[in-house]
Design a protein around this motif. Structure first.
Motif, short mmCIF file in Angstrom:
data_model
loop_
_atom_site.label_atom_id
_atom_site.label_comp_id
_atom_site.label_asym_id
_atom_site.label_seq_id
_atom_site.Cartn_x
_atom_site.Cartn_y
_atom_site.Cartn_z
N ASN A 242 0.84 -1.20 0.00
CA ASN A 242 0.00 0.00 0.00
C ASN A 242 0.87 1.25 0.00
OD1 ASN A 242 -0.13 -1.19 3.11
ND2 ASN A 242 0.33 1.01 3.04
N SER A 243 0.32 2.36 -0.43
CA SER A 243 1.06 3.62 -0.48
C SER A 243 1.39 4.11 0.92
CB SER A 243 0.24 4.69 -1.22
OG SER A 243 -0.96 4.96 -0.52
N ASP A 244 2.32 5.06 1.01
CA ASP A 244 2.70 5.61 2.31
C ASP A 244 1.51 6.25 3.02
OD1 ASP A 244 5.31 4.81 1.91
OD2 ASP A 244 5.95 6.74 1.10
N LYS A 245 0.62 6.84 2.24
CA LYS A 245 -0.63 7.38 2.78
C LYS A 245 -1.78 6.61 2.15
CE LYS A 245 1.17 12.04 3.63
NZ LYS A 245 1.02 13.50 3.36
N PRO A 246 -2.19 5.50 2.78
CA PRO A 246 -3.19 4.61 2.17
C PRO A 246 -4.49 5.35 1.84
CG PRO A 246 -2.19 3.59 4.10
CD PRO A 246 -1.75 5.01 4.09
N LYS A 247 -5.08 4.95 0.73
CA LYS A 247 -6.35 5.54 0.31
C LYS A 247 -7.45 5.22 1.32
CE LYS A 247 -9.60 5.62 -3.57
NZ LYS A 247 -9.90 5.06 -4.92
N LYS A 248 -8.21 6.24 1.69
CA LYS A 248 -9.27 6.05 2.67
C LYS A 248 -10.49 5.43 2.01
CE LYS A 248 -7.85 9.82 5.73
NZ LYS A 248 -7.35 8.89 6.75
N ILE A 249 -11.06 4.42 2.68
CA ILE A 249 -12.30 3.82 2.18
C ILE A 249 -13.52 4.49 2.81
CG2 ILE A 249 -11.29 1.62 1.54
CD1 ILE A 249 -12.08 0.50 4.22
N TYR A 250 -13.34 5.09 4.00
CA TYR A 250 -14.31 5.98 4.61
C TYR A 250 -13.50 7.12 5.22
CZ TYR A 250 -17.67 2.20 4.02
OH TYR A 250 -18.46 1.22 3.50
N ASP A 251 -14.16 8.04 5.90
CA ASP A 251 -13.49 9.22 6.42
C ASP A 251 -12.28 8.88 7.29
OD1 ASP A 251 -15.17 10.87 5.10
OD2 ASP A 251 -16.45 11.33 6.82
N HIS A 252 -12.41 7.86 8.13
CA HIS A 252 -11.35 7.57 9.10
C HIS A 252 -10.81 6.15 8.97
CE1 HIS A 252 -12.14 11.37 11.14
NE2 HIS A 252 -13.43 11.07 11.09
N TYR A 253 -11.02 5.51 7.80
CA TYR A 253 -10.59 4.12 7.62
C TYR A 253 -9.80 3.98 6.33
CZ TYR A 253 -14.26 3.35 11.09
OH TYR A 253 -15.05 3.41 12.21
N SER A 254 -8.79 3.13 6.35
CA SER A 254 -8.04 2.83 5.14
C SER A 254 -7.49 1.41 5.23
CB SER A 254 -6.90 3.83 4.93
OG SER A 254 -6.02 3.83 6.04
N LEU A 255 -7.16 0.84 4.09
CA LEU A 255 -6.67 -0.54 4.01
C LEU A 255 -5.15 -0.57 3.98
CD1 LEU A 255 -9.12 -2.09 1.39
CD2 LEU A 255 -9.20 -2.31 3.89
N LEU A 256 -4.58 -1.61 4.59
CA LEU A 256 -3.15 -1.89 4.57
C LEU A 256 -2.93 -3.27 3.95
CD1 LEU A 256 -2.30 -0.79 8.24
CD2 LEU A 256 -2.12 0.60 6.17
N MET A 281 0.64 -9.56 4.23
CA MET A 281 0.06 -8.78 5.32
C MET A 281 -1.23 -8.13 4.85
SD MET A 281 -0.51 -5.43 6.48
CE MET A 281 0.70 -4.37 5.71
N SER A 282 -2.23 -8.11 5.71
CA SER A 282 -3.44 -7.33 5.45
C SER A 282 -3.87 -6.69 6.77
CB SER A 282 -4.56 -8.22 4.90
OG SER A 282 -4.95 -9.19 5.85
N GLY A 283 -4.50 -5.53 6.64
CA GLY A 283 -4.93 -4.84 7.83
C GLY A 283 -5.67 -3.57 7.49
N PHE A 284 -5.93 -2.74 8.49
CA PHE A 284 -6.64 -1.49 8.26
C PHE A 284 -6.30 -0.50 9.36
CE2 PHE A 284 -9.32 -4.01 11.00
CZ PHE A 284 -9.89 -3.11 11.89
N THR A 285 -6.50 0.76 9.06
CA THR A 285 -6.39 1.82 10.07
C THR A 285 -7.79 2.33 10.39
OG1 THR A 285 -6.14 3.59 8.44
CG2 THR A 285 -4.13 2.49 9.19
N ALA A 286 -8.00 2.69 11.63
CA ALA A 286 -9.27 3.25 12.08
C ALA A 286 -8.97 4.35 13.08
CB ALA A 286 -10.15 2.17 12.71
N TYR A 287 -9.24 5.59 12.68
CA TYR A 287 -8.89 6.74 13.49
C TYR A 287 -7.38 6.71 13.78
CZ TYR A 287 -13.88 7.52 13.78
OH TYR A 287 -15.19 7.75 13.44
N ASN A 288 -6.98 6.65 15.04
CA ASN A 288 -5.55 6.64 15.36
C ASN A 288 -5.00 5.24 15.59
OD1 ASN A 288 -5.38 9.42 15.21
ND2 ASN A 288 -5.74 9.72 17.39
N PHE A 289 -5.76 4.22 15.22
CA PHE A 289 -5.35 2.85 15.47
C PHE A 289 -5.01 2.14 14.16
CE2 PHE A 289 -7.65 4.02 19.22
CZ PHE A 289 -7.02 3.35 20.25
N SER A 290 -4.11 1.15 14.25
CA SER A 290 -3.73 0.33 13.11
C SER A 290 -3.75 -1.13 13.54
CB SER A 290 -2.34 0.71 12.60
OG SER A 290 -1.88 -0.19 11.61
N PHE A 291 -4.36 -1.99 12.71
CA PHE A 291 -4.46 -3.42 13.00
C PHE A 291 -3.94 -4.20 11.79
CE2 PHE A 291 -7.82 -1.09 15.11
CZ PHE A 291 -7.79 -1.56 16.41
#
Length: 412
Positions: A242-256, A281-291
């Motif tokens: 994924n890019s350094d700044k992952p594309k957001k799928i919603y306002d505060h969520y993006s895929l890794l 690897m697969s994951g996502f960011t949500a607000y200030n969290f990354s999983f």
């Protein structure tokens, strides 16, 4: 399990001093320091001081508990740019305040290892030329970091880093494409030893915009000293991330995501072998969290027949306890999950936790499991504190190991 050791009084004093200094220096004072250290067109004085306490506690009988208090200093001078030319020279040295550890250079073999010997060295000395359009040519002893440092990196976690006597050409003539082509002639290791090598390297990174980056690479490592012959290899691979700044799928969520395959075989002096590496690897960011959930597998089929990365920053992979810096004879499969979170102003506090489950490359032989935790607090651009913990619970490989680090850094 190993028993936790208390840091020495020197640790507490050093950290208190750094925290006090870092938190009380005003923005105006910091800017004044930055201005004093800069001169001419791009010239600067570079200063990096890093204090670390490291405790390594292994099961009784494995080795004596290690306690290392070390202070690393780097002083560098970057010249102004003159007709596209720029030079840099940097001193690096580690002062040992407490030496109750095996530093990897034969000082105290009965203790657990902490690979931070007390030495002084020329860390970097290079000359670069940027007079060719979209191209930088750099020659001399230099820091090289490609992709995630898995194959070519500076081992930046250790006090004294790895640098390379090399020529590196970076070209960005084609939109979105960055090509690094180079040749490494010597390796100045993080234990202040020198390894002779003939190593052409190629890395091409194509930016796909919001979708990420597609990377192809080839590394040909020919170690020319007999004691290192078996580290020789040739490696080819493809990586999509994924890019350094992952594309957001919603306002505060993006895929890794990461998908990578690498192939390695014998080269020059090494014994015949073939091995694969898989990194998913697969994951996502949500607000200030990354999983993230991930798996990295390095295959092996016996002694000197394993997939290895001798020039990589291997501490960042397969557990911070550093028990798999060299791939086991039967390979390794590391299935792990990571959670991280950012807090406070400008995300200046970052907390992270990782759980690893290790087996051989078939998944049938269980090596052990590991928990890793880290907290990093930054005070502006130049000051930081770190606390870090690793706990490896052995089953069929190595021994129960606990490591504790506390670190403070000042960097201008």
């Amino acid at each position: 399990m190993p028993q936790q050791q208390k840091p020495s009084r020197a640790l507490s004093v050093a950290l208190l001093t750094l925290v006090t200094a870092g938190s009380q220096v005003s923005a105006d004072t910091t800017q004044a320091i930055e201005d004093v250290l800069k001169f001419g067109n791009g010239g600067a004085v570079k200063i990096d001081t890093n204090y670390r306490y490291e405790n390594v506690d292994q099961d009784q009988g494995a080795a004596r508990t290690a306690n290392a208090n070390t202070l690393r200093t780097r002083l560098g001078l970057l010249s102004p740019v003159f007709h596209g030319l720029q030079g840099y020279v940097e001193y690096e040295g580690t002062h040992v305040l407490q030496a109750d550890y095996n530093n990897g250079r034969g000082n105290k073999p009965g203790y657990s290892a902490v690979a931070d010997p007390g030495y002084n060295e020329l860390n970097q000395m290079w000359l670069s030329y940027a007079g060719v359009p979209d191209t930088v040519i750099k020659g001399g002893r230099q820091r090289i970091k490609l992709d995630d440092d898995r194959f070519i990196g500076n081992v930046g976690w250790r006090q004294m880093e790895t640098t390379f006597d090399a020529v590196l050409i970076t070209n960005k003539s084609l939109k979105g494409l960055t090509v690094n082509v180079g040749y490494i002639g010597n390796v100045q290791t993080f234990t202040s030893t020198t390894e002779n090598i003939n190593a052409p390297i190629v890395n091409a990174n194509y930016n796909l915009g919001d979708y990420g980056n597609l990377i192809g690479y080839g590394y040909w490592l020919d170690y020319t000293e007999s004691e290192n012959y078996q580290k020789s290899s040739q490696t080819y691979g493809l990586r999509f991330i994924n890019s350094d700044k992952p594309k957001k799928i919603y306002d505060h969520y993006s895929l890794l995501y990461t998908a990578e395959w690498s192939y390695q075989q014998d080269y020059q002096h090494s014994s015949p072998y073939q091995a694969n590496r898989f990194n998913l690897m697969s994951g996502f960011t949500a607000y200030n969290f990354s999983f993230q959930g991930a798996m990295e597998q390095l295959n092996g089929s016996g002694p000197n027949r394993t997939f290895d990365t001798p020039l990589g920053t291997n501490h960042a992979f397969q557990g911070w306890a550093d028990l798999f810096l060299v791939t086991p004879n039967d390979g390794i499969r590391d299935v792990f999950g990571t959670v991280s979170a950012k807090f406070m102003d400008n995300d200046s506090l970052v907390l992270s936790g990782i759980y690893h489950d290790f087996t051989d490359d078939t998944g049938r032989v269980h090596y052990g499991k590991e928990w890793d935790f880290q907290a990093v607090k930054k005070f502006g651009k130049h000051y930081s504190l770190l606390a870090k913990y690793a706990n490896y619970d052995a089953d069929r490989f190595a021994t129960d190991t606990q490591k504790i680090w506390v670190q403070g850094n000042v960097n201008f």
